[in-house]
Design a protein around this motif. Sequence first.
Motif, short mmCIF file in Angstrom:
data_model
loop_
_atom_site.label_atom_id
_atom_site.label_comp_id
_atom_site.label_asym_id
_atom_site.label_seq_id
_atom_site.Cartn_x
_atom_site.Cartn_y
_atom_site.Cartn_z
N ILE A 1 -5.42 -9.45 1.94
CA ILE A 1 -5.45 -8.19 2.69
C ILE A 1 -6.42 -8.28 3.85
CG2 ILE A 1 -6.17 -5.76 2.54
CD1 ILE A 1 -4.95 -5.77 -0.31
N GLU B 1 -7.23 -2.24 -2.39
CA GLU B 1 -5.94 -1.58 -2.17
C GLU B 1 -6.11 -0.09 -1.85
OE1 GLU B 1 -5.19 -5.23 -4.57
OE2 GLU B 1 -6.60 -3.53 -4.74
N ALA C 1 -0.02 -3.05 -1.68
CA ALA C 1 -0.30 -4.33 -1.02
C ALA C 1 0.98 -4.91 -0.42
CB ALA C 1 -0.91 -5.31 -2.02
N LEU D 1 -8.69 0.73 6.46
CA LEU D 1 -8.90 -0.71 6.57
C LEU D 1 -9.75 -1.04 7.80
CD1 LEU D 1 -8.24 -3.34 5.18
CD2 LEU D 1 -6.15 -3.51 6.54
N ARG E 1 -4.96 -10.61 6.64
CA ARG E 1 -3.89 -9.94 7.40
C ARG E 1 -4.44 -8.76 8.20
NH1 ARG E 1 0.96 -9.71 8.83
NH2 ARG E 1 2.30 -7.85 8.79
N GLY E 2 -5.43 -8.07 7.63
CA GLY E 2 -6.04 -6.96 8.34
C GLY E 2 -6.71 -7.40 9.63
N LEU F 1 -5.81 0.86 1.86
CA LEU F 1 -4.53 0.71 2.55
C LEU F 1 -3.90 2.08 2.75
CD1 LEU F 1 -3.15 -2.38 0.57
CD2 LEU F 1 -4.41 -2.37 2.73
N PHE G 1 1.87 -3.25 2.75
CA PHE G 1 0.97 -3.68 3.82
C PHE G 1 1.38 -5.04 4.38
CE2 PHE G 1 -3.03 -6.02 4.92
CZ PHE G 1 -3.26 -5.36 6.12
N TYR G 2 1.75 -5.96 3.50
CA TYR G 2 2.17 -7.29 3.96
C TYR G 2 3.43 -7.22 4.82
CZ TYR G 2 -1.05 -8.87 0.30
OH TYR G 2 -2.15 -9.07 -0.49
N SER H 1 -5.99 -10.97 -3.83
CA SER H 1 -5.50 -9.82 -3.07
C SER H 1 -6.50 -9.40 -2.01
CB SER H 1 -5.19 -8.65 -4.01
OG SER H 1 -6.35 -8.25 -4.72
#
Length: 278
Positions: free
Chosen positions: A85, A196, A234, A255, A88-89, A199, A237-238, A81
């Motif tokens: 994260i 997490e 999460a 983030l 993608r961030g 986020l 966020f995705y 995770s």
Amino acid sequence: EAVEHLGQFSVGRTASTGSVFGQRQHPYATLRILAENPANLGEDVVWDYGNFVDAGWAKNEDFIGNARRTQTYLIATEGTSDTHILKRGLALLRPDIEDFFRFIDIEERHPFSGTGNLSKFAEGLVKIDVHNRVVFLFDNDAEGVDTYKNLLKRFQFPVNMKAMVLPDLDELREFPAKGPCGVANADINGCAAAIECYLDLNLKGRPPAQVTWTNYKESLGIYQGALDFKDSYAKAFYETTQEDVESGVYDASKLRSVIAALLEECTGLAAAMLYSKS
């Protein structure tokens, strides 16, 4: 890359060939000086290498986009995770530099999942003298902080490696936490702040976020905590889009702080490596 090979670039209407005040200077240093001038902040940086190729001083293949492997940083995290994260961030918040970061292949599973395994992985890389630039990133919870401190006590990292924990944030100092006496606000920095928690936790249709205290960490004299329903945050966020982030529909401020802290560590690592070679 054009600067590295040929020492010429232009910023707006200002040009340099790497010679400043009569002294020979690395063109990157000159570029930094020009970038620090507020008058240049609205100008474009143009990598000008066409003339050099035409003149035969370099070949087109000398100028390849994206970061070289020797310029990248391997970010080793505690679990899948964290990696998902962060990747993608970077894509959403800093696409301009995301190619400078690599992560452990977790397509099937994380080979070093968990705080203890990440610590062993770090120790193994140090002992076999790996030359890659590596940053070991631990959660800002009791387990992560304890392991991070023990690593620093047990051995000294080589110049190309660093360890860090997720940053302390003011937003996490008055956080709902559930324990034997019910729910009360607590500072979860250093005891319950996993990735997490950085986020957007204010999701439509969901109750206020909270952590639950679990086991007691005797070495630190604090309890370990975990965010309730962390997978749901999460997942949200995705599913977030670039437009959601840019418009503020999705709050990515915490983030951003994580990525800023990571950049600071990597910048310090690069500076230390450069200094060690001088």
